[in-house]
Design a protein around this motif. Structure first.
Motif, PDB file in Angstrom:
ATOM      1  N   ALA A  46       0.825  -1.200   0.000  1.00 39.50           N
ATOM      2  CA  ALA A  46       0.000   0.000   0.000  1.00 39.50           C
ATOM      3  C   ALA A  46       0.863   1.254   0.000  1.00 39.50           C
ATOM      4  CB  ALA A  46      -0.908  -0.009   1.217  1.00 39.50           C
ATOM      5  N   SER A  47       1.929   1.198   0.771  1.00 44.16           N
ATOM      6  CA  SER A  47       2.757   2.396   0.887  1.00 44.16           C
ATOM      7  C   SER A  47       3.359   2.802  -0.449  1.00 44.16           C
ATOM      8  CB  SER A  47       3.868   2.166   1.905  1.00 44.16           C
ATOM      9  OG  SER A  47       4.612   1.019   1.559  1.00 44.16           O
ATOM     10  N   LEU A  48       3.738   1.808  -1.234  1.00 44.54           N
ATOM     11  CA  LEU A  48       4.293   2.156  -2.536  1.00 44.54           C
ATOM     12  C   LEU A  48       3.192   2.591  -3.498  1.00 44.54           C
ATOM     13  CD1 LEU A  48       7.137  -0.379  -3.360  1.00 44.54           C
ATOM     14  CD2 LEU A  48       7.278   2.040  -2.839  1.00 44.54           C
ATOM     15  N   HIS A  49       2.126   1.865  -3.435  1.00 44.45           N
ATOM     16  CA  HIS A  49       0.986   2.195  -4.288  1.00 44.45           C
ATOM     17  C   HIS A  49       0.552   3.642  -4.053  1.00 44.45           C
ATOM     18  CE1 HIS A  49      -2.730   1.726  -6.484  1.00 44.45           C
ATOM     19  NE2 HIS A  49      -3.395   2.178  -5.435  1.00 44.45           N
ATOM     20  N   GLU A  88       8.536   4.593   5.711  1.00 51.40           N
ATOM     21  CA  GLU A  88       7.586   3.552   5.340  1.00 51.40           C
ATOM     22  C   GLU A  88       7.905   3.037   3.936  1.00 51.40           C
ATOM     23  OE1 GLU A  88       3.594   4.801   5.112  1.00 51.40           O
ATOM     24  OE2 GLU A  88       2.854   3.317   6.528  1.00 51.40           O
ATOM     25  N   ILE A  89       8.264   3.978   3.088  1.00 49.72           N
ATOM     26  CA  ILE A  89       8.535   3.645   1.701  1.00 49.72           C
ATOM     27  C   ILE A  89       9.776   2.768   1.558  1.00 49.72           C
ATOM     28  CG2 ILE A  89       9.153   4.604  -0.552  1.00 49.72           C
ATOM     29  CD1 ILE A  89       6.327   5.202   0.218  1.00 49.72           C
ATOM     30  N   ARG A  90      10.784   3.126   2.316  1.00 48.48           N
ATOM     31  CA  ARG A  90      12.095   2.495   2.129  1.00 48.48           C
ATOM     32  C   ARG A  90      12.047   0.972   2.216  1.00 48.48           C
ATOM     33  NH1 ARG A  90      14.798   4.823   6.171  1.00 48.48           N
ATOM     34  NH2 ARG A  90      14.299   6.950   5.555  1.00 48.48           N
ATOM     35  N   HIS A 122      11.922  -4.483  -0.245  1.00 43.01           N
ATOM     36  CA  HIS A 122      11.222  -5.743  -0.438  1.00 43.01           C
ATOM     37  C   HIS A 122      10.848  -5.961  -1.895  1.00 43.01           C
ATOM     38  CE1 HIS A 122      10.818  -5.973   3.991  1.00 43.01           C
ATOM     39  NE2 HIS A 122      10.836  -7.262   3.727  1.00 43.01           N
ATOM     40  N   GLN A 123      10.423  -4.902  -2.515  1.00 46.88           N
ATOM     41  CA  GLN A 123      10.092  -4.988  -3.934  1.00 46.88           C
ATOM     42  C   GLN A 123      11.290  -5.487  -4.733  1.00 46.88           C
ATOM     43  OE1 GLN A 123       7.399  -4.512  -5.816  1.00 46.88           O
ATOM     44  NE2 GLN A 123       8.422  -4.498  -7.812  1.00 46.88           N
ATOM     45  N   MET A 124      12.433  -4.898  -4.432  1.00 48.48           N
ATOM     46  CA  MET A 124      13.645  -5.284  -5.163  1.00 48.48           C
ATOM     47  C   MET A 124      14.018  -6.728  -4.862  1.00 48.48           C
ATOM     48  SD  MET A 124      15.886  -1.765  -4.875  1.00 48.48           S
ATOM     49  CE  MET A 124      17.102  -2.097  -6.148  1.00 48.48           C
ATOM     50  N   SER A 125      13.847  -7.128  -3.623  1.00 45.37           N
ATOM     51  CA  SER A 125      14.155  -8.515  -3.262  1.00 45.37           C
ATOM     52  C   SER A 125      13.236  -9.482  -3.988  1.00 45.37           C
ATOM     53  CB  SER A 125      14.010  -8.709  -1.746  1.00 45.37           C
ATOM     54  OG  SER A 125      14.990  -7.956  -1.060  1.00 45.37           O
ATOM     55  N   ASP A 126      11.981  -9.104  -4.114  1.00 45.36           N
ATOM     56  CA  ASP A 126      11.040  -9.957  -4.829  1.00 45.36           C
ATOM     57  C   ASP A 126      11.446 -10.092  -6.292  1.00 45.36           C
ATOM     58  OD1 ASP A 126       9.530 -10.394  -2.587  1.00 45.36           O
ATOM     59  OD2 ASP A 126       8.040  -8.852  -3.041  1.00 45.36           O
ATOM     60  N   GLU A 127      11.835  -8.988  -6.863  1.00 42.56           N
ATOM     61  CA  GLU A 127      12.244  -9.023  -8.268  1.00 42.56           C
ATOM     62  C   GLU A 127      13.468  -9.913  -8.446  1.00 42.56           C
ATOM     63  OE1 GLU A 127      12.690  -5.221 -10.240  1.00 42.56           O
ATOM     64  OE2 GLU A 127      10.838  -4.480  -9.352  1.00 42.56           O
TER      65      GLU A 127
END
Lengths: 253, 253
Positions: free
Chosen positions: B26-29, B124-126, B131-136
């Motif tokens: 949500a925070s990124l969205h 919050e964003i950081r 995590h986004q990068m780790s998922d990728e």
DNA sequence: CGCCGTATTGAAGTCTTTCAACGGACGTGG
DNA sequence: CCACGTCCGTTGAAAGACTTCAATACGGCG
């Protein structure tokens, strides 16, 4: 060594392999500087896939392999790590791969808690970590390109070229690539079999691109040709960008 | 530690094929929520490999392909992006791939400057970005495993299964996988040819695993079998982890 | 309705794998 | 120091999987 091959090579040109992992920025390196070193002997495992991710590591000396084993026993090596590389930088709760020492390895370890604390507090560390992750991502993409499209010769040349570049960056003098890993490791990294790796190596030797220097090293005799065969040439890139663009312009309406 | 490991395997098996990109936190969205939407028509390009990386994107609707073109014209697709996915999160100065709309696509855009400002300021964003990068990264590794070891059938099944899971997560009701991309796109993504993709699809239909539903969708009839054929089965995992462990124990001294 | 790009199907060819045997290096023990 | 065994790497031959080349079929769009 004695066998001569009459097969001619199909040489085509291909695109760029980006450098996989660059030396960690000073700021990241400094995180580890005060940690004690730890030693792992050849074959020893730093952590298993699935283990809770408690630490991140800096490789001080030696070489590691990053391994994933499939349910049916097939093995994939997604990367090799050398002195100066970082290992385990991720924000998943568990490691998604196994890390094994290929030879005797020295590392420094940082607890993930400490790491994340630093990350939260230091405005210097944070961008360094982002960049590190971006570099790893770029390397992963390059490996995908290699595995998607390249044939055995291109794969091996790409690998050797990358290793050569790394050794040169690390201050290597002679164009000699050390290969502490076994042929099986190389095969599992390149998505080939041990036999194909061996045959391709022989073929490259016969072409005069390289010459074996003991069992775990090769001397590169024709670096230019190696790069050519790796298919990473970039001389056509502009044209491709152009055709690509015009096609798009065309489509765009 | 080994016991720990076994426990881990029994309770929860590793996602052999990790979901590539999860819906952004949500925070990124929220970063994008107030940005205006932009539309791209089928075939249109968001940015080229090599362009200066000025923006990051959130896909609102439609499907994109991430493309790399090799000097000799060979094309590799390193990923597909769907509604909810993020695009361009990297800390390199230039994009390392081209992003093209497969069908009509709606996105929201954030300037990299704004993004990095948020990153610096918001606690919050950081972590969300990390995590986004780790998922990728995890997705990239899975793709490497696929390309390294899997045959045509396993590749296609893995792909279909992942797409199915994504559609189910996104609230899909029927086990129908939409395939807005062409066969060529799928082929370039899986490291195969269009013909092999086609033949394999036919074979799966003959086996009763799926049935074509128009040209750009398939209905999955036997999901279990699809998963089996994908080679991501995890029923043997424990045994393998064990042998792996004992071999290590053996080596360890 | 007919065209054109995309997809399917078939047959031949190529590259890699698989199976099998041999050779060489290294370490251990005599 | 040499013999021997084992592991790793090399080489050969056959088989297999995917690709390539070619022709046909389908389907959306004018």
């Amino acid at each position: 060594m004695e066998a001569d091959m009459l097969m001619e090579s199909t040489t085509r040109s291909r695109p760029a392999m980006a450098p996989s992992q660059v030396t960690p920025p000073a700021s990241l390196h400094s995180l580890f500087a005060r940690q004690p070193v730890e030693n792992f002997v050849s074959g020893q495992i730093l952590f298993f896939e699935g283990d809770e991710a408690k630490s991140i590591f800096e490789v001080v000396e030696g070489t590691l392999r990053i391994v994933r084993i499939l349910p049916d026993g097939r093995r994939v090596i997604t990367g090799f790590l050398h002195a100066g590389d970082l290992l385990g930088i991720s924000f998943k709760s568990h490691y998604i791969y196994t890390a094994e020492a290929i030879n005797n390895v020295t590392i420094r370890r940082l607890s993930r808690r400490a790491f994340e604390t630093e990350l939260a507090n230091s405005d210097e560390i944070r961008p360094a970590v982002f960049h590190q992750m971006s570099d790893e991502m770029a390397a992963a993409q390059d490996q995908m390109v290699l595995l998607s499209t390249k044939n055995a010769e291109e794969r091996l040349c790409s690998f050797l070229l990358k290793e050569l570049q790394r050794e040169m960056r690390a201050g290597g003098l002679a164009p000699i690539v050390k290969l502490p890993m076994t042929r099986l490791d190389i095969a599992d990294y390149l998505g080939l079999t041990i036999e194909t790796v061996s045959r391709t190596m022989t073929k490259l030797a016969n072409k005069g691109v390289l010459t074996p220097s003991g069992r775990h090293a090769v001397e590169i005799l024709r670096r230019g040709m190696l790069a050519q065969l790796a298919g990473d040439g970039d001389e056509c890139e502009i044209e491709w960008r152009m055709t690509n663009t015009s096609r798009e312009e065309f489509r765009r309406h």
